[in-house]
Design an enzyme around this catalytic site. Sequence first.
Site, mmCIF file in Angstrom:
data_model
loop_
_atom_site.group_PDB
_atom_site.id
_atom_site.type_symbol
_atom_site.label_atom_id
_atom_site.label_comp_id
_atom_site.label_asym_id
_atom_site.label_seq_id
_atom_site.Cartn_x
_atom_site.Cartn_y
_atom_site.Cartn_z
ATOM 1 N N PRO A 16 63.202 -46.660 10.680
ATOM 2 C CA PRO A 16 64.237 -47.409 10.193
ATOM 3 C C PRO A 16 63.508 -48.605 9.767
ATOM 4 C CG PRO A 16 64.493 -47.531 12.406
ATOM 5 C CD PRO A 16 63.508 -46.474 12.556
ATOM 6 N N MET A 17 63.705 -49.070 8.567
ATOM 7 C CA MET A 17 63.291 -50.361 7.955
ATOM 8 C C MET A 17 64.110 -50.892 7.168
ATOM 9 S SD MET A 17 59.236 -49.102 6.897
ATOM 10 C CE MET A 17 59.765 -47.659 6.486
ATOM 11 N N CYS A 101 62.755 -54.757 16.957
ATOM 12 C CA CYS A 101 62.496 -55.685 15.716
ATOM 13 C C CYS A 101 61.902 -57.134 16.368
ATOM 14 C CB CYS A 101 63.855 -55.783 15.104
ATOM 15 S SG CYS A 101 63.776 -57.106 13.629
ATOM 16 N N LYS A 141 63.827 -47.182 20.407
ATOM 17 C CA LYS A 141 62.599 -47.857 19.577
ATOM 18 C C LYS A 141 62.232 -49.195 20.070
ATOM 19 C CE LYS A 141 59.737 -47.632 15.386
ATOM 20 N NZ LYS A 141 59.474 -49.044 15.106
ATOM 21 N N ASN A 203 54.262 -45.010 17.598
ATOM 22 C CA ASN A 203 54.164 -45.713 16.459
ATOM 23 C C ASN A 203 53.144 -46.961 16.031
ATOM 24 O OD1 ASN A 203 56.546 -48.215 14.807
ATOM 25 N ND2 ASN A 203 55.604 -46.603 13.761
#
Length: 370
Positions: A16-17, A101, A141, A203
């Site tokens: 997700p970005m 994030c 994440k 990742n």
Amino acid sequence: MKIGAIEVWPPVVLAPMAGVTNAPFRALCREQGGGLYVSEMITTRALVERNAKTLAMIRFEPGEKPRSLQLYGVDPAVVGAAVTMVAAEGLADHVDLNFGCPVPKVTRRGGGSALPYKRDLLRRILRAAVAAAGTLPVTVKMRKGIDDDHLTYLDAGRIAAEEGVSAVALHARTAVQHYGGTADWDAIARLKEAVPEIPVLGNGDIWTADDAVRMMRHTGCDGVVVGRGCLGRPWLFRDLDNAFHGRPERARPSLGEVAETMRRHAELLVECFGSETHGVLDFRKHVGWYLKGFTVGAGPRRDLATSSSLAELRERLAVLPAGQPWPGEAADGPRGKSTARERVHLPDGWLDDPGDAAVPEDAESATSGG
């Protein structure tokens, strides 16, 4: 790879970005190959309060399955309410929780990559989300930690497994690294050893399909999460599909083929937003990513990045040398943000007590995006 009841093959996840992985970009990537394609980050309070902008961001194309939604929140009660809403209203088939994030507007509220330092608060959030999700799989994440002196990923992984999370993904950098330096793939291997009972996805620094294969061999992870590597490269998912099926073919589009993808991307954005101005303006940030490595002068690049209508964009794309071949290694490597930060912005006293489970004051934001 199985995430709850969802079978994912090849074992590839689109990270997700914010501002990137909207429905048009996911559509461009999904048509290239299999995998799990995750939405932009959605703020839990904004979702619970039915913020119009947030609800508009939760858009999936017809036939998009499974529908994967990433949520960001700091308050266990709000996160639980948001996941309840997703499950009860059938908004998605899978929920991913953002604890990775690194941007200041998120970490200064105690969210994103700052939150796993508070182990008990993390546990409360995960317990609330899993309980609210019912049959929907919940994944996480995260990053290695805040910095090298405050690593959290092993504890966070164990807590996630204990609380019934279906899989964990590790961006193998700390928050202070942001997107700089080199991803620590050995950390992914250590996490896999720590939580062998659930899938672990790696990742960081996956720029080509061969990088993904190397990561899995090096770390023993169950799958990969691709972020910046697919910026301006939706066909990377075709390469990944080929690589995991043992096929040697790799996409090597000419500049003309890239220009055609750029045109289609912009048109899909216009259709999604219902506004030509909005769609074309949103597309501008993609121009440099698509053209990386190609011999295109500063003038044409500037013209494309300042287009204000589809007609103008199409006209400027048409003058690019369509026959120019794929530039090879010059097209690979970092795209997007790639510098480290001097420090991570945190709430006052955040590092004083990792066992403090209190929710920071004003932790929740009503605005989606990150």
